[in-house]
Design an enzyme around this catalytic site. Structure first.
Site, PDB file in Angstrom:
ATOM      1  N   LYS A 190      -4.258   4.604  -2.952  1.00  0.00           N
ATOM      2  CA  LYS A 190      -4.965   5.482  -3.896  1.00  0.00           C
ATOM      3  C   LYS A 190      -5.144   4.780  -5.239  1.00  0.00           C
ATOM      4  CE  LYS A 190      -4.370   9.877  -6.260  1.00  0.00           C
ATOM      5  NZ  LYS A 190      -3.728  11.184  -6.313  1.00  0.00           N
ATOM      6  N   GLU A 196       3.997  -3.060  -3.301  1.00  0.00           N
ATOM      7  CA  GLU A 196       4.217  -3.416  -1.891  1.00  0.00           C
ATOM      8  C   GLU A 196       2.877  -3.662  -1.200  1.00  0.00           C
ATOM      9  OE1 GLU A 196       5.516  -0.798  -3.497  1.00  0.00           O
ATOM     10  OE2 GLU A 196       7.499  -0.249  -2.736  1.00  0.00           O
ATOM     11  N   GLY A 248      -1.480  11.552  -2.627  1.00  0.00           N
ATOM     12  CA  GLY A 248      -1.240  10.539  -1.595  1.00  0.00           C
ATOM     13  C   GLY A 248      -0.722  11.133  -0.294  1.00  0.00           C
ATOM     14  N   ARG A 249       0.263  12.021  -0.382  1.00  0.00           N
ATOM     15  CA  ARG A 249       0.865  12.562   0.848  1.00  0.00           C
ATOM     16  C   ARG A 249       0.000  13.647   1.497  1.00  0.00           C
ATOM     17  NH1 ARG A 249       3.512  13.324  -3.731  1.00  0.00           N
ATOM     18  NH2 ARG A 249       3.874  15.424  -4.554  1.00  0.00           N
ATOM     19  N   GLU A 334       9.004  14.736  -1.372  1.00  0.00           N
ATOM     20  CA  GLU A 334       8.308  14.245  -2.566  1.00  0.00           C
ATOM     21  C   GLU A 334       7.625  15.410  -3.289  1.00  0.00           C
ATOM     22  OE1 GLU A 334       6.645   9.946  -3.052  1.00  0.00           O
ATOM     23  OE2 GLU A 334       4.914  11.157  -2.581  1.00  0.00           O
ATOM     24  N   HIS A 365      21.012  13.187  22.643  1.00  0.00           N
ATOM     25  CA  HIS A 365      22.033  12.206  23.038  1.00  0.00           C
ATOM     26  C   HIS A 365      22.507  11.392  21.848  1.00  0.00           C
ATOM     27  CE1 HIS A 365      21.282  13.208  27.221  1.00  0.00           C
ATOM     28  NE2 HIS A 365      20.039  13.364  26.825  1.00  0.00           N
ATOM     29  N   LYS A 494      10.558   2.136  -9.776  1.00  0.00           N
ATOM     30  CA  LYS A 494       9.464   1.145  -9.826  1.00  0.00           C
ATOM     31  C   LYS A 494       9.573   0.328 -11.110  1.00  0.00           C
ATOM     32  CE  LYS A 494       5.859   3.826  -7.441  1.00  0.00           C
ATOM     33  NZ  LYS A 494       4.595   4.518  -7.614  1.00  0.00           N
TER      34      LYS A 494
HETATM   35  O1  F6P Z   1       5.598   5.881  -5.005  1.00  0.00           O
HETATM   36  C1  F6P Z   1       5.183   7.069  -4.464  1.00  0.00           C
HETATM   37  C2  F6P Z   1       3.718   7.054  -4.147  1.00  0.00           C
HETATM   38  O2  F6P Z   1       2.983   7.198  -5.299  1.00  0.00           O
HETATM   39  C3  F6P Z   1       3.358   8.109  -3.133  1.00  0.00           C
HETATM   40  O3  F6P Z   1       3.191   9.347  -3.697  1.00  0.00           O
HETATM   41  C4  F6P Z   1       2.144   7.533  -2.523  1.00  0.00           C
HETATM   42  O4  F6P Z   1       1.841   8.152  -1.311  1.00  0.00           O
HETATM   43  C5  F6P Z   1       2.556   6.088  -2.386  1.00  0.00           C
HETATM   44  O5  F6P Z   1       3.331   5.834  -3.533  1.00  0.00           O
HETATM   45  C6  F6P Z   1       1.436   5.102  -2.274  1.00  0.00           C
HETATM   46  O6  F6P Z   1       0.608   5.115  -3.395  1.00  0.00           O
HETATM   47  P1  F6P Z   1      -0.795   4.416  -3.362  1.00  0.00           P
HETATM   48  O7  F6P Z   1      -1.620   5.073  -2.322  1.00  0.00           O
HETATM   49  O8  F6P Z   1      -1.367   4.585  -4.732  1.00  0.00           O
HETATM   50  O9  F6P Z   1      -0.584   2.959  -3.036  1.00  0.00           O
END
Ligand code: F6P
Length: 529
Positions: A190, A196, A248-249, A334, A365, A494
């Site tokens: 987003k 990452e 995002g979620r 979240e 199990h 972060k």
């Molecule tokens: O760090 C949390 C977060 O902002 C989530 O809410 C989101 O889904 C994820 O990181 C990824 O964010 P982006 O889509 O901006 O890379």
């Protein structure tokens, strides 16, 4: 006194009664269940009675859930801490009316992007692309990864892989064995700043270049930040944008769902959207006492805030929903894992529960021992389809159903010391040994569970289920007085990771760090390469 105190007092008065005895009322199974479309939600195996339900339904009224829901669907800026509307529902408003944000109808852009996604998916599906690698994390990973697995019987496009972790092992293991000339890399972010994702995206680009691929053709981006996708060098024709009012979620319904659309095709993806839209309509139209998201939320509030059960197990008896617990973990934790309420005060009650789980029958199990005989009560949320996708293996599915229903029955019934003693006597044990052995075989029972059942896990049904849980989280958030749509709690880690990076790389000294962090840095530096 907070809003839950009266309910807590009522709950304390009945906490020891037998759930099983509530079934003396013959109508309990129908009184304590509801249907939305083809989905059944049964919450009769809980300690709720009609009086409690009325009191819980009052929460819907007193928190003005309906007004808040209508404000969300209407595009009001209900995400107050970020000053944003919350309109993931518009992404699946495929044949609905206009949706206004700041005086503009957002539907033409949404539908145009959906059409472009469809054309791009068709092109990729008809091309020599054999593999799609979605690079994203959190909501830009969990939704499409969960849905691609869930809908594998409908998967007729290229293979899909998901890389999220910045741990180089993830991308290395994923790319090993793939052909860099026939792999499409989708960078899903987003913000297009997530460290990452950007690190993995650069590694993937280097891999494509080093192995004779064509990044211009083989990269696509899903983001709200087109200037950043330009800077990365991704052709605008392969960029699919969305707006900041999609959290995002909550984003699997739009461009973030591109890998799913490529996997199952635009038609099936539309069915997925229509399933969610049908749940939206149910949520907006059904009276609270038969409104599935509201009832699911009330059962959640009952178990978490009123009974004080800190965790909630999601137990799909559906192997293809194996990633649903992880997906719901982000969605719920979240969204509602907050201590500050909308009005800026500190929550005087516990907020979001710990959500966890794994598919049945595997969990039986592994961790069910604790669920049945441990000292803590864990409300269980079972899920089961009436049909599997493998008619030739129908006997497997019957076993699966029997196991799912057996677990909720066992949790409720338990086994008394008397019954356990009879069992031991039948095995020939007597006296103190009989007593000792019997005690280990006692199940306290009276442990609550709910069951969600549906005919078949197809795209429409998956859309219904995910939208159901989204709205459940929303209703819980409104009742708790939480903004479910921000996530400030992820920021501090972060920031500190950014400040630690040069220290780990050795270009800055570890100044101002606590003793533990400094000692860990020393140990790692001493043992590094
Ligand atoms: O760090 C949390 C977060 O902002 C989530 O809410 C989101 O889904 C994820 O990181 C990824 O964010 P982006 O889509 O901006 O890379």
């Amino acid at each position: 006194m907070n809003i839950f105190d009266e309910l807590i007092r009522k709950q304390e008065a009945v906490q020891d009664r037998s759930i099983l005895s509530l079934f003396d009322n013959d109508n309990r199974a129908s009184d304590f269940s509801t249907q939305a479309g083809d989905i059944l939600f049964d919450f009769s195996k809980t300690n709720l009675d009609a009086g409690m339900m009325d009191a819980l339904l009052d929460l819907i009224e007193s928190a003005d859930v309906a007004a808040r829901r209508d404000a969300m669907f209407a595009g009001d800026k209900i995400n107050e801490t970020e000053g944003r509307a919350v309109l993931h529902t518009a992404l699946r408003n495929v044949d609905g009316g206009p949706v206004m944000v700041d005086g503009d109808d957002v539907m033409p852009d949404i539908l145009a992007t959906l059409k472009r996604m469809g054309e791009f998916s068709d092109k990729i599906r008809a091309s020599d692309i054999t593999d799609v690698v979605n690079i994203g994390i959190g909501g830009s990973d969990l939704g499409p990864a969960m849905a691609v697995q869930a809908l594998s019987p409908y998967h007729d496009g290229p293979r899909c892989h998901f890389v999220s972790n910045v741990d180089g092992a993830h991308i290395a293991d994923t790319l090993r064995g793939l052909d860099a000339k026939t792999t499409l890399v989708i960078v899903a972010s987003k913000t297009f700043t997530t460290i990452e994702t950007m690190t993995n995206a650069r590694t993937a680009r280097a891999w494509i270049l080093d192995h004779g691929g064509d990044p211009a053709r083989q990269f696509a981006a899903l983001s709200t930040a087109q200037e950043k996708t330009d800077d990365f060098g991704i052709d605008a024709a392969q960029v699919f944008g969305f707006e900041d009012w999609v959290g995002g979620r909550y984003s699997v319904w739009g461009p973030i769902g591109l890998s799913l659309m490529i996997a199952i095709g635009p038609r099936a993806f539309h069915a997925f959207l229509r399933g969610a839209q049908s749940m939206d309509r149910h949520f907006c139209a059904a009276a609270p006492h038969e409104n599935m998201p509201m009832l699911l939320a009330l059962v959640g509030i009952w178990h978490n805030q009123i009974c004080g059960y800190a965790t909630r197990a999601v137990l799909p008896y559906d192997q293809r929903l194996g990633q649903l617990p992880d997906y719901l973990q982000q969605l719920e934790m979240e969204s509602n894992g907050k201590s500050t309420l909308m009005d800026g005060t500190t929550a005087p009650f516990n907020t979001g529960p710990v959500v966890w789980g794994a598919p049945g029958t595997n969990g039986q199990h592994a961790f069910y021992q604790l669920i049945h005989q441990g000292t803590r009560v864990i409300p269980c949320e079972f899920m089961i389809a009436a049909n599997g996708h493998e008619p030739e293996l129908a006997h497997h599915h019957k076993l699966l159903i029997a196991n799912c229903l057996a677990q909720s029955e066992a949790l409720m019934r338990g086994r008394s010391l008397h019954e356990a003693s009879q069992m031991m006597a039948a095995k020939g044990l007597t006296g103190a040994e009989l007593d000792r052995q019997a005690r280990h075989r006692v199940f306290p029972g009276n442990r609550p569970s709910t069951t969600l059942s549906y005919p078949l896990l197809d795209p429409f049904t998956l859309g219904q289920i995910i939208a159901l849980y989204e709205h459940r989280v929303f209703v819980e958030g409104v009742i708790l007085g939480i903004n479910s749509y921000d996530q400030w709690g992820v920021e501090l880690g972060k920031e500190l990771a950014t400040s630690l990076q040069p220290i780990v790389e050795g270009s800055e000294p570890a100044v101002g760090k606590d003793g533990s962090t400094t000692a860990l840095l020393d140990f790692i530096a001493k043992h590094a390469g």
